[in-house]
Design a protein around this motif. Structure first.
Motif, PDB file in Angstrom:
ATOM      1  N   UNK A   1       0.856  -1.189   0.000  1.00 35.45           N
ATOM      2  CA  UNK A   1       0.000   0.000   0.000  1.00 35.45           C
ATOM      3  C   UNK A   1       0.889   1.235   0.000  1.00 35.45           C
ATOM      4  N   UNK A   2       1.171   1.751  -1.183  1.00 33.37           N
ATOM      5  CA  UNK A   2       2.064   2.904  -1.312  1.00 33.37           C
ATOM      6  C   UNK A   2       1.378   4.134  -0.740  1.00 33.37           C
ATOM      7  N   UNK A   3       2.110   4.885   0.093  1.00 26.09           N
ATOM      8  CA  UNK A   3       1.560   6.074   0.710  1.00 26.09           C
ATOM      9  C   UNK A   3       1.577   7.264  -0.233  1.00 26.09           C
ATOM     10  N   UNK A   4       1.007   8.374   0.189  1.00 25.76           N
ATOM     11  CA  UNK A   4       0.946   9.559  -0.673  1.00 25.76           C
ATOM     12  C   UNK A   4       2.317  10.134  -1.002  1.00 25.76           C
ATOM     13  N   UNK A   5       3.335   9.789  -0.198  1.00 33.57           N
ATOM     14  CA  UNK A   5       4.681  10.281  -0.479  1.00 33.57           C
ATOM     15  C   UNK A   5       5.247   9.665  -1.755  1.00 33.57           C
ATOM     16  N   UNK A   6       4.777   8.451  -2.101  1.00 34.23           N
ATOM     17  CA  UNK A   6       5.191   7.788  -3.323  1.00 34.23           C
ATOM     18  C   UNK A   6       6.436   6.931  -3.204  1.00 34.23           C
ATOM     19  N   UNK A   7       7.273   7.189  -2.200  1.00 38.02           N
ATOM     20  CA  UNK A   7       8.526   6.441  -2.088  1.00 38.02           C
ATOM     21  C   UNK A   7       8.569   5.542  -0.857  1.00 38.02           C
ATOM     22  N   UNK A   8       7.450   5.388  -0.186  1.00 41.78           N
ATOM     23  CA  UNK A   8       7.377   4.481   0.964  1.00 41.78           C
ATOM     24  C   UNK A   8       5.971   3.891   1.036  1.00 41.78           C
ATOM     25  N   UNK A   9       5.885   2.745   1.712  1.00 40.21           N
ATOM     26  CA  UNK A   9       4.626   2.005   1.671  1.00 40.21           C
ATOM     27  C   UNK A   9       4.406   1.238   2.955  1.00 40.21           C
ATOM     28  N   UNK A  10       3.131   0.967   3.216  1.00 41.36           N
ATOM     29  CA  UNK A  10       2.720  -0.021   4.203  1.00 41.36           C
ATOM     30  C   UNK A  10       2.576  -1.370   3.512  1.00 41.36           C
ATOM     31  N   UNK A  11       2.466  -2.421   4.312  1.00 48.75           N
ATOM     32  CA  UNK A  11       2.194  -3.756   3.781  1.00 48.75           C
ATOM     33  C   UNK A  11       1.164  -4.429   4.666  1.00 48.75           C
ATOM     34  N   UNK A  12       0.191  -5.084   4.030  1.00 48.07           N
ATOM     35  CA  UNK A  12      -0.838  -5.809   4.771  1.00 48.07           C
ATOM     36  C   UNK A  12      -0.962  -7.202   4.173  1.00 48.07           C
TER      37      UNK A  12
ATOM     38  N   UNK B   1      -4.536  -8.883  14.160  1.00 46.55           N
ATOM     39  CA  UNK B   1      -3.536  -8.120  13.430  1.00 46.55           C
ATOM     40  C   UNK B   1      -2.249  -8.080  14.257  1.00 46.55           C
ATOM     41  N   UNK B   2      -1.127  -8.411  13.614  1.00 45.99           N
ATOM     42  CA  UNK B   2       0.194  -8.236  14.211  1.00 45.99           C
ATOM     43  C   UNK B   2       0.804  -7.000  13.565  1.00 45.99           C
ATOM     44  N   UNK B   3       0.939  -5.930  14.333  1.00 47.15           N
ATOM     45  CA  UNK B   3       1.315  -4.637  13.764  1.00 47.15           C
ATOM     46  C   UNK B   3       2.708  -4.215  14.218  1.00 47.15           C
TER      47      UNK B   3
ATOM     48  N   UNK C   1       2.527  -3.969   8.422  1.00 46.60           N
ATOM     49  CA  UNK C   1       3.800  -3.257   8.561  1.00 46.60           C
ATOM     50  C   UNK C   1       3.617  -1.828   8.065  1.00 46.60           C
ATOM     51  N   UNK C   2       4.038  -0.870   8.862  1.00 46.73           N
ATOM     52  CA  UNK C   2       3.796   0.534   8.529  1.00 46.73           C
ATOM     53  C   UNK C   2       5.102   1.316   8.466  1.00 46.73           C
ATOM     54  N   UNK C   3       5.009   2.510   7.909  1.00 46.32           N
ATOM     55  CA  UNK C   3       6.175   3.385   7.765  1.00 46.32           C
ATOM     56  C   UNK C   3       5.994   4.668   8.575  1.00 46.32           C
ATOM     57  N   UNK C   4       7.101   5.319   8.869  1.00 41.21           N
ATOM     58  CA  UNK C   4       7.147   6.643   9.520  1.00 41.21           C
ATOM     59  C   UNK C   4       6.388   6.692  10.843  1.00 41.21           C
ATOM     60  N   UNK C   5       6.421   5.597  11.586  1.00 45.68           N
ATOM     61  CA  UNK C   5       5.871   5.623  12.939  1.00 45.68           C
ATOM     62  C   UNK C   5       6.671   6.583  13.806  1.00 45.68           C
ATOM     63  N   UNK C   6       7.978   6.641  13.577  1.00 43.29           N
ATOM     64  CA  UNK C   6       8.839   7.488  14.398  1.00 43.29           C
ATOM     65  C   UNK C   6       8.617   8.975  14.140  1.00 43.29           C
ATOM     66  N   UNK C   7       7.848   9.306  13.125  1.00 40.72           N
ATOM     67  CA  UNK C   7       7.496  10.703  12.856  1.00 40.72           C
ATOM     68  C   UNK C   7       6.078  11.014  13.307  1.00 40.72           C
ATOM     69  N   UNK C   8       5.526  10.172  14.165  1.00 42.32           N
ATOM     70  CA  UNK C   8       4.187  10.420  14.669  1.00 42.32           C
ATOM     71  C   UNK C   8       3.131   9.539  14.042  1.00 42.32           C
TER      72      UNK C   8
END
Length: 374
Positions: free
Chosen positions: A46-57, A69-71, A133-140
């Motif tokens: 699942x590509x995010x709006x940034x275009x260069x990073x994504x989640x996965x489900x 769900x294992x997150x 699996x998610x991205x940019x958790x460390x940015x809030x």
């Protein structure tokens, strides 16, 4: 080293991907997708709006049945500290310690889940297990809301979500929420000998910063309390201030970043209301950087009992750091925190997870799979 069903080898591969927060992660996400697909596990990038990073489900089992769900997040904080004894993005073993950026926070949990995935698939669980699996958790927690918004298209409403932040595998029922705000002021530059001909941007910020300090003191002195947290009150702090070029130049620009951390039952953004009001009076611009809600799972929730059984530990009340668990709960999915390692090791040089901790988490995931297959 290729992906492997041996947890420490999987962790080695994950740490080797420099998925620093705010940077691309597609190479890792696509590698994970290929690994899961190779074991017959359905997944979506699942590509995010940034275009260069994504989640996965991904789903193991029947997606039309309610499951768990294992997150986990795959981004890590930067590793520029001089105290690192070797390359932080090359996992190394020292006795029982597996050392590397993200080993504890929280690629260790992700490694345990992914290494278990082939065995989970063989169990053909009647109650499905989802990997998120998610991205940019460390940015809030910036990435996971996009995935949560898509989940109704991906699976039946889940029974619960387990967020694998480091808790020593002790289930945690609650955490604080957070909101972050940027302030920007604009002035008119000039020579400092003629302040009458310019406008000092730093001076414009000062009343707003004073309002932030006053709010922080008010929250500590008389705000709501919840003794499960340390500290037991909602907090607010000014984290960064920047502005000006030289002492003899009237500063044309200035900015500051402020965060609030809210105990359960409090909306984090409301804590910053006095700051925003002061900014409006001073014509200082405001920009929300991020926010996520607190988590508060009832101790009688079936998810708490399940994780007590799976982990072997009774749930504890709360931790003060934040996770995506509050966002899952806000979306109507019961959530709990339970992962390997110690949060005190996170965001530090020589970050590590022990081999027994990693294997214990791997066994916990397999135990969940056996329960879901029963």
């Amino acid at each position: 080293m290729p992906f492997s069903d041996v947890p420490e080898e999987m962790l080695d591969e994950l740490v080797g991907h420099e998925t620093v927060v705010g940077r691309p992660n597609l190479s890792l996400i696509h590698a994970v997708a290929d690994w899961l697909d190779g074991h017959g596990i359905s997944c979506r990038v699942l590509v995010g709006p940034e275009g260069d990073r994504a989640n996965l489900f991904a789903t193991i089992g029947d997606s039309e049945q309610p499951g768990y769900v294992l997150s986990g997040h795959v981004d890590v904080v930067p590793a520029g500290e001089p105290e690192w004894q070797a390359d932080p993005f090359t996992l190394r073993r020292q006795d029982d310690r597996l050392i590397g950026r993200g080993a504890c926070d929280m690629k260790g949990f992700v490694a345990a889940v992914l290494a278990a995935a082939p065995d989970l698939a063989k169990m053909t669980p009647a109650v499905p297990i989802h990997i998120a699996l998610s991205y940019d958790e460390e940015a809030g927690c910036k990435g996971v809301p996009h995935m949560i918004a898509t989940m109704p298209e991906l699976c039946a409403p889940p029974l619960g979500c387990i967020v694998g932040e480091p808790t020593g595998l002790v289930p945690v029922l609650a955490h604080k929420g957070k909101a972050a705000l940027r302030l920007r002021s604009r002035g008119v530059a000039g020579h400092s000998s003629r302040p009458d001909l310019g406008t000092n941007a730093i001076h414009a910020l000062l009343p707003v910063l004073a309002a932030a300090q006053a709010q922080a003191q008010a929250l500590e002195a008389g705000g709501p309390r919840d003794d499960r947290f340390a500290p037991p009150w909602s907090s607010l702090q000014i984290g960064t201030v920047a502005g000006g070029q030289a002492l003899n130049i009237i500063p044309e620009r200035a900015e500051a970043e402020i965060e609030a951390r809210a105990i359960a039952g409090t909306e984090p953004r409301t804590l910053l209301a006095p700051v925003i009001e002061a900014a409006e009076r001073e014509c200082v611009a405001t920009e929300w950087l991020s926010s996520y809600p607190p988590l508060a799972l009832d101790e009688d929730d079936p998810l708490a009992a399940l994780m007590a059984e799976m982990s072997g530990f009774a749930p504890i009340g709360a931790v003060s750091f934040g996770t995506e668990a509050g966002l899952f709960q806000q979306a109507g999915i019961p959530a709990i925190i339970c992962g390997p390692g110690d949060i005190a090791r996170a965001h530090r040089p020589e970050e590590y997870l022990t081999l027994p901790e990693l294997h214990a988490c791997h066994e916990m995931i397999l135990a969940l799979g056996r329960r879901c297959a029963a």
